[in-house]
Write a protein that holds these residues in place. Sequence first.
Motif, PDB file in Angstrom:
ATOM      1  N   HIS A   1      -9.418  -4.077  -2.893  1.00 59.55           N
ATOM      2  CA  HIS A   1      -7.975  -3.914  -2.716  1.00 59.55           C
ATOM      3  C   HIS A   1      -7.662  -3.526  -1.261  1.00 59.55           C
ATOM      4  O   HIS A   1      -7.274  -2.393  -0.981  1.00 59.55           O
ATOM      5  CB  HIS A   1      -7.459  -2.831  -3.664  1.00 59.55           C
ATOM      6  CG  HIS A   1      -7.631  -3.162  -5.114  1.00 59.55           C
ATOM      7  ND1 HIS A   1      -6.814  -4.052  -5.777  1.00 59.55           N
ATOM      8  CD2 HIS A   1      -8.543  -2.737  -6.029  1.00 59.55           C
ATOM      9  CE1 HIS A   1      -7.203  -4.159  -7.036  1.00 59.55           C
ATOM     10  NE2 HIS A   1      -8.254  -3.369  -7.215  1.00 59.55           N
ATOM     11  N   PRO A   2      -7.800  -4.463  -0.334  1.00 54.80           N
ATOM     12  CA  PRO A   2      -7.544  -4.146   1.083  1.00 54.80           C
ATOM     13  C   PRO A   2      -6.093  -3.775   1.364  1.00 54.80           C
ATOM     14  O   PRO A   2      -5.793  -3.196   2.412  1.00 54.80           O
ATOM     15  CB  PRO A   2      -7.941  -5.443   1.809  1.00 54.80           C
ATOM     16  CG  PRO A   2      -7.810  -6.517   0.772  1.00 54.80           C
ATOM     17  CD  PRO A   2      -8.200  -5.871  -0.520  1.00 54.80           C
ATOM     18  N   GLU A   3      -5.202  -4.085   0.416  1.00 60.60           N
ATOM     19  CA  GLU A   3      -3.788  -3.746   0.601  1.00 60.60           C
ATOM     20  C   GLU A   3      -3.510  -2.269   0.320  1.00 60.60           C
ATOM     21  O   GLU A   3      -2.412  -1.787   0.622  1.00 60.60           O
ATOM     22  CB  GLU A   3      -2.927  -4.626  -0.317  1.00 60.60           C
ATOM     23  CG  GLU A   3      -2.922  -4.243  -1.795  1.00 60.60           C
ATOM     24  CD  GLU A   3      -4.162  -4.690  -2.588  1.00 60.60           C
ATOM     25  OE1 GLU A   3      -4.172  -4.503  -3.813  1.00 60.60           O
ATOM     26  OE2 GLU A   3      -5.091  -5.245  -1.957  1.00 60.60           O
ATOM     27  N   LEU A   4      -4.489  -1.551  -0.238  1.00 63.91           N
ATOM     28  CA  LEU A   4      -4.323  -0.138  -0.570  1.00 63.91           C
ATOM     29  C   LEU A   4      -5.091   0.743   0.404  1.00 63.91           C
ATOM     30  O   LEU A   4      -6.022   0.300   1.066  1.00 63.91           O
ATOM     31  CB  LEU A   4      -4.828   0.147  -1.992  1.00 63.91           C
ATOM     32  CG  LEU A   4      -4.226  -0.651  -3.145  1.00 63.91           C
ATOM     33  CD1 LEU A   4      -4.867  -0.225  -4.457  1.00 63.91           C
ATOM     34  CD2 LEU A   4      -2.723  -0.472  -3.208  1.00 63.91           C
ATOM     35  N   LYS A   5      -4.705   2.014   0.470  1.00 60.42           N
ATOM     36  CA  LYS A   5      -5.476   3.037   1.160  1.00 60.42           C
ATOM     37  C   LYS A   5      -6.193   3.863   0.095  1.00 60.42           C
ATOM     38  O   LYS A   5      -5.574   4.295  -0.878  1.00 60.42           O
ATOM     39  CB  LYS A   5      -4.573   3.954   1.984  1.00 60.42           C
ATOM     40  CG  LYS A   5      -3.752   3.239   3.055  1.00 60.42           C
ATOM     41  CD  LYS A   5      -4.625   2.682   4.161  1.00 60.42           C
ATOM     42  CE  LYS A   5      -3.759   2.114   5.275  1.00 60.42           C
ATOM     43  NZ  LYS A   5      -4.560   1.449   6.326  1.00 60.42           N
TER      44      LYS A   5
ATOM     45  N   ASN B   1     -10.243   0.657   5.000  1.00 57.54           N
ATOM     46  CA  ASN B   1      -9.100   1.301   4.345  1.00 57.54           C
ATOM     47  C   ASN B   1      -9.510   2.506   3.507  1.00 57.54           C
ATOM     48  O   ASN B   1      -8.759   2.947   2.642  1.00 57.54           O
ATOM     49  CB  ASN B   1      -8.341   0.298   3.473  1.00 57.54           C
ATOM     50  CG  ASN B   1      -9.227  -0.371   2.416  1.00 57.54           C
ATOM     51  OD1 ASN B   1     -10.408  -0.587   2.636  1.00 57.54           O
ATOM     52  ND2 ASN B   1      -8.644  -0.713   1.280  1.00 57.54           N
TER      53      ASN B   1
ATOM     54  N   GLU C   1       2.374   3.899   2.672  1.00 60.14           N
ATOM     55  CA  GLU C   1       1.216   3.174   2.142  1.00 60.14           C
ATOM     56  C   GLU C   1       1.039   3.486   0.651  1.00 60.14           C
ATOM     57  O   GLU C   1       1.518   4.506   0.166  1.00 60.14           O
ATOM     58  CB  GLU C   1      -0.053   3.591   2.887  1.00 60.14           C
ATOM     59  CG  GLU C   1       0.025   3.472   4.402  1.00 60.14           C
ATOM     60  CD  GLU C   1      -0.085   2.028   4.882  1.00 60.14           C
ATOM     61  OE1 GLU C   1      -0.340   1.139   4.037  1.00 60.14           O
ATOM     62  OE2 GLU C   1       0.087   1.796   6.082  1.00 60.14           O
ATOM     63  N   THR C   2       0.351   2.595  -0.054  1.00 60.41           N
ATOM     64  CA  THR C   2      -0.009   2.857  -1.439  1.00 60.41           C
ATOM     65  C   THR C   2      -1.427   3.402  -1.475  1.00 60.41           C
ATOM     66  O   THR C   2      -2.351   2.803  -0.927  1.00 60.41           O
ATOM     67  CB  THR C   2       0.082   1.580  -2.293  1.00 60.41           C
ATOM     68  OG1 THR C   2       1.422   1.093  -2.250  1.00 60.41           O
ATOM     69  CG2 THR C   2      -0.295   1.871  -3.738  1.00 60.41           C
TER      70      THR C   2
END
Length: 362
Positions: A33-37, A113, A150-151
């Motif tokens: 999940h590169p879109e998350l931190k 991330n 950020e999520t």
Amino acid sequence: MPLQSAHVFASHIGHSGKTTFCFNMSCYFAKRHPELKVLVMDLAEEGDLSKRLLGGVDAASEKVEKVFGAVFRLLEDADGKSSGLTSWLWSSDVDITAHAINVSEHNPNVPTNLFLVSSGAWPRREDPMPDEKRKTLCAKIRQSMINSKETWKLFCDTDGDRRPSAFTMLGYGLCPQAIVPLHLNKADQARIDTMFGLMQELRRSGEIDTQVLMIMWNFVKSLKDEPMDHKGVVLPFTPSKVSLDILDSCNRKLATLAKDPLYSDLFVHGGPDVNEQDFLKNSVMVMRQLADNVLKPAEELGMPFVQMVDTLESSGKKQLKFRSGPDGVEYEAKDAVIRSVDEAVRALSDKFEAMAIDSRGS
């Protein structure tokens, strides 16, 4: 949904797999999940998870003064009078990442991330934090991620303790759900009753809200790499017969506890009316004993299994060699062994995500 979910790895003893799976599952989750931190909080006093994330025990020893001890500074500041986290108790504007480090800046094997609030890498005594102060502190930390642009996904590692330490209590306060690794044996299953009993007492008194999402039977001897269906539950490998017999015995006791009105709400998927097979399918994971020539270099070099597979594929080789530390410990692992270990953790991570999503929807 800036804070997607928060999970604590907890158990009644050490060496049950908490740190190993927190390390690998957090890295796998971040990679997937590169879109998350992904924020990892190391709440174990020896800091084994911090050492692995920062490149292994040898590499991390050079960074103790610079990057270790953030979680201790958090608690010290929270108990102070004028600065640091004390101001969090009254402030509505908090940035938890001010106490976190981007791990990839210290260890290129870890996804970019993933962030760490590190432990101190040495044992020390911590007095219990007053209940209201701990609740306030935990609420501020969670709110800082909720307020973020950020999520975030939060993982916490803890020490093995039947009577939770101050740091374990912080993990419970931060995370509404727990992952509990255990050795697959009847003695360990019997001892876990103490931990579950104490958790339930803390829940009844209002000190924590944490429920048990997953029980992971660890270090199970594998007979074959082939998956099997065992009493309606798909296992990612074929355990030995004696392991299956022990598994059935331990699972029956878990299912009985999950239906007990005194304990049923301790389990995310428990309840007096829950079917035994449904509870086991939704709450139990079985993990094979992992190969030492993959597990040890992962620990000593801070290289998660998912990165080992990427390195293997990019090299085009059929095996990898690892050299750990100045004393030159060497490991060699073939393609099939590395992939087998990685697939075991992927299966665990996939089931964990399915459990977590299902619990949010219920």
